[in-house]
Write a protein that holds these residues in place. Structure first.
Motif, mmCIF file in Angstrom:
data_model
loop_
_atom_site.group_PDB
_atom_site.id
_atom_site.type_symbol
_atom_site.label_atom_id
_atom_site.label_comp_id
_atom_site.label_asym_id
_atom_site.label_seq_id
_atom_site.Cartn_x
_atom_site.Cartn_y
_atom_site.Cartn_z
ATOM 1 N N PHE A 1 5.346 5.981 -5.174
ATOM 2 C CA PHE A 1 4.495 6.120 -3.995
ATOM 3 C C PHE A 1 3.022 6.107 -4.385
ATOM 4 O O PHE A 1 2.193 5.459 -3.716
ATOM 5 C CB PHE A 1 4.832 7.419 -3.257
ATOM 6 C CG PHE A 1 3.883 7.716 -2.125
ATOM 7 C CD1 PHE A 1 4.059 7.126 -0.893
ATOM 8 C CD2 PHE A 1 2.805 8.573 -2.307
ATOM 9 C CE1 PHE A 1 3.181 7.393 0.156
ATOM 10 C CE2 PHE A 1 1.927 8.846 -1.271
ATOM 11 C CZ PHE A 1 2.112 8.253 -0.037
ATOM 12 N N ARG B 1 -2.454 -0.230 -1.765
ATOM 13 C CA ARG B 1 -2.505 -0.652 -0.365
ATOM 14 C C ARG B 1 -3.599 0.017 0.454
ATOM 15 O O ARG B 1 -4.058 -0.550 1.447
ATOM 16 C CB ARG B 1 -1.149 -0.381 0.298
ATOM 17 C CG ARG B 1 -0.018 -1.192 -0.304
ATOM 18 C CD ARG B 1 1.319 -0.833 0.330
ATOM 19 N NE ARG B 1 2.405 -1.615 -0.250
ATOM 20 C CZ ARG B 1 3.695 -1.484 0.065
ATOM 21 N NH1 ARG B 1 4.052 -0.566 0.976
ATOM 22 N NH2 ARG B 1 4.610 -2.230 -0.499
ATOM 23 N N ALA C 1 1.789 0.373 8.147
ATOM 24 C CA ALA C 1 1.904 0.178 6.700
ATOM 25 C C ALA C 1 2.221 1.496 5.994
ATOM 26 O O ALA C 1 2.917 1.511 4.971
ATOM 27 C CB ALA C 1 0.610 -0.421 6.145
ATOM 28 N N CYS C 2 1.710 2.598 6.537
ATOM 29 C CA CYS C 2 2.039 3.918 5.978
ATOM 30 C C CYS C 2 3.532 4.201 6.125
ATOM 31 O O CYS C 2 4.182 4.654 5.173
ATOM 32 C CB CYS C 2 1.229 5.005 6.674
ATOM 33 S SG CYS C 2 -0.522 5.021 6.263
ATOM 34 N N GLN D 1 5.888 2.035 6.426
ATOM 35 C CA GLN D 1 6.605 1.107 5.549
ATOM 36 C C GLN D 1 6.577 1.599 4.102
ATOM 37 O O GLN D 1 7.591 1.560 3.395
ATOM 38 C CB GLN D 1 5.963 -0.279 5.648
ATOM 39 C CG GLN D 1 6.593 -1.348 4.760
ATOM 40 C CD GLN D 1 8.026 -1.660 5.149
ATOM 41 O OE1 GLN D 1 8.375 -1.587 6.327
ATOM 42 N NE2 GLN D 1 8.866 -1.989 4.178
ATOM 43 N N THR D 2 5.430 2.106 3.662
ATOM 44 C CA THR D 2 5.305 2.616 2.298
ATOM 45 C C THR D 2 6.201 3.835 2.091
ATOM 46 O O THR D 2 6.868 3.970 1.053
ATOM 47 C CB THR D 2 3.838 2.971 1.997
ATOM 48 O OG1 THR D 2 3.016 1.811 2.192
ATOM 49 C CG2 THR D 2 3.674 3.466 0.574
ATOM 50 N N GLU E 1 9.769 2.789 1.673
ATOM 51 C CA GLU E 1 10.081 2.165 0.394
ATOM 52 C C GLU E 1 10.289 3.196 -0.710
ATOM 53 O O GLU E 1 10.826 2.878 -1.765
ATOM 54 C CB GLU E 1 8.959 1.208 -0.007
ATOM 55 C CG GLU E 1 8.846 -0.033 0.863
ATOM 56 C CD GLU E 1 7.671 -0.910 0.474
ATOM 57 O OE1 GLU E 1 7.277 -0.869 -0.713
ATOM 58 O OE2 GLU E 1 7.135 -1.611 1.344
ATOM 59 N N CYS E 2 9.848 4.424 -0.472
ATOM 60 C CA CYS E 2 9.877 5.435 -1.536
ATOM 61 C C CYS E 2 10.779 6.627 -1.228
ATOM 62 O O CYS E 2 11.284 7.260 -2.168
ATOM 63 C CB CYS E 2 8.458 5.940 -1.803
ATOM 64 S SG CYS E 2 7.284 4.652 -2.296
ATOM 65 N N LEU F 1 1.759 2.575 -4.981
ATOM 66 C CA LEU F 1 1.635 1.815 -3.743
ATOM 67 C C LEU F 1 0.459 2.313 -2.902
ATOM 68 O O LEU F 1 -0.247 1.519 -2.269
ATOM 69 C CB LEU F 1 2.931 1.908 -2.939
ATOM 70 C CG LEU F 1 4.153 1.218 -3.546
ATOM 71 C CD1 LEU F 1 5.397 1.494 -2.710
ATOM 72 C CD2 LEU F 1 3.909 -0.288 -3.665
ATOM 73 N N PHE F 2 0.250 3.623 -2.894
ATOM 74 C CA PHE F 2 -0.833 4.200 -2.097
ATOM 75 C C PHE F 2 -2.194 3.711 -2.599
ATOM 76 O O PHE F 2 -3.051 3.325 -1.807
ATOM 77 C CB PHE F 2 -0.756 5.728 -2.160
ATOM 78 C CG PHE F 2 -1.747 6.424 -1.284
ATOM 79 C CD1 PHE F 2 -1.540 6.534 0.078
ATOM 80 C CD2 PHE F 2 -2.913 6.970 -1.819
ATOM 81 C CE1 PHE F 2 -2.459 7.179 0.902
ATOM 82 C CE2 PHE F 2 -3.827 7.617 -1.010
ATOM 83 C CZ PHE F 2 -3.602 7.716 0.351
#
Length: 443
Positions: A387, A394, A410-411, A413-414, A417-418, A390-391
């Protein structure tokens, strides 16, 4: 009568760019024309009065001046051109055009450096300025009428961030003030505003590093006078951008040294706080009119937040964006007005997303410390590390750009993903509504 008496005043002393004359009837901030014996003349500004001894800062500098020069006081403060025709134009710190545009010498003039607005005419901040910069919009909202600096150090891309916010912000008018810029930085801002299609609604006041110091001191006042006029008379939402306020404070210090004033902390003037506050307090949402929002750059010499300029600035402004290592640090940044818009004018999940993302990023930094010290990592630590990467990629990169609602998506989605939905510890109805249905951390 006074004007005739002091039309030709003999110069008593020349110290750097400051001259002292004996005169009666002059006013602080008044403009004067210094006429040298060779016929050349230059503008000057009254910066101090001690009984009948008047100190003036000469715009063109004191080099070549003679004590036989004459001084003619003009009877008014510094003025700046104001009309719709100044949009898309660039001016020096003296107020003269720097570009090759049409002559506007016949346009109306307004005085600069007036008082701040009557508190009864101020409206409580309640509108957001979207910038499409995720670390601003999502985590430290820029609110109309806010005054907020970008704290950074030399070498960081703070001008890139300032320009990006300028051409992406949903403001009606941009007023830019450059304080002691090198030519490359001036050219950068001009090019960015032109290439992104906002130059037509922008007016620039630029003091280059090679220009007179006194012009640098005039730029913020001219910028704010024009901004206030557009807000009050034209009902416009005006965004003021200025860089670098530390250069402005250094210019005040240089003038004070020439005038032999007693220095305060680290050589800065004792009224540093007052001088900064006088400019920042021009930020206002006017009752029945537009607004002025002020975003500045304040560099911290040696990355020292206790340096007099950032230290005083922090007491005046409503938060700060802390830029270091090329990213906006979520821990060092703060917007004291964000709670006035989060969840009120933004999407219902904004508050929960903001808190959750920062909570997980704090966990990611802790997991990185454990990893660096070779501690054993748990499966959840591994998720946090993913995470964190990615943070930063992005959201924290200053070149990241996305509309506000797209950034919220997008938050989600992130997070998907984690983590699993139950690991988020968020309000269930928001998870049910916004968490991507077809993606989990396991997938």
């Amino acid at each position: 009568m006074i004007q005739d008496l002091i039309r030709h005043t003999r110069v008593l002393e020349i110290v750097g760019d400051t001259i002292r004359v004996k005169a009666e009837g002059a006013a602080l901030g008044e403009l004067a024309i210094v006429e040298n014996v060779d016929g050349e003349s230059s503008l000057a500004k009254v910066v101090s009065i001690d009984h009948s001894i008047v100190s003036l800062q000469v715009f063109a500098g004191g080099k070549g001046l003679s004590t036989d020069a004459g001084v003619r006081f003009l009877g008014h403060q510094q003025q700046v051109t104001y009309s719709w025709n100044i949009l898309g134009r660039i001016f020096r710190g003296s107020g003269e055009p720097l570009d090759d545009g049409p002559d506007i010498s016949t346009e109306p003039q307004i005085e600069v450096g007036g008082p701040t607005v009557n508190p009864t005419m101020r409206v409580l901040p309640q509108k957001m300025i979207q910038t499409d910069v995720p670390m601003v919009d999502l985590f430290n909202c820029l609110v109309e009428s806010q005054k907020i600096p970008i704290f950074s150090v030399a070498g960081e891309p703070y001008n890139d961030l300032l320009a990006r916010i300028g051409f992406q912000a949903d403001a009606d008018i941009l007023v830019f003030g450059g304080l002691g810029l090198i030519f490359d930085d001036y050219h950068f801002f001009r090019t960015q505003f032109e290439e992104h299609g906002v130059f037509h609604k922008t007016v620039m006041f630029v003091n280059l590093a090679s220009d007179p110091i006194v012009e640098r001191l005039s730029v913020p006042d001219m910028v704010l006078a024009v901004a206030e006029k557009f807000a009050v008379e034209e009902n416009k939402r005006v965004l003021v951008l200025m860089t670098d306020m530390t250069a402005y404070a250094d210019a005040m210090k240089e003038v004070a040294v020439a005038m032999e004033r007693i220095p305060a902390t680290r050589g800065y003037t004792g009224d540093l706080y007052t001088q900064l506050a006088k400019r920042y307090e021009k930020a206002c949402d006017f009752k029945g009119a537009g607004s002025v929002t002020i975003l500045t750059v304040t560099t911290m010499p040696g990355n020292d937040v206790t340096h007099p300029v950032p230290d005083n600035t922090g007491y005046i402004t409503e938060g700060q964006f802390y830029l270091h290592d090329g990213v906006i640090d979520p821990f060092g940044s703060l917007s004291r007005l964000k709670q006035r818009v989060i969840g009120k004018v933004t999407r219902e999940d904004h508050s929960q997303i903001m808190n959750t993302m920062i909570r997980f990023y704090a966990g990611a930094t802790e997991a990185e410390r454990k990893q660096a010290m070779a501690f054993e990592l748990s499966p959840f630590d591994e998720k946090l590390l993913k995470f964190g990467g990615l943070f930063r990629e992005r959201f924290m990169n200053i070149r990241a750009s996305m509309p506000f609602n797209a950034a919220l998506d997008a938050c989600w989605q992130t997070l998907a993903e984690c983590f699993e939905p139950q690991e988020l510890l968020m309000k269930q109805h928001l998870v049910d509504k916004y968490f991507p249905k077809q993606q989990t951390a396991a997938a």
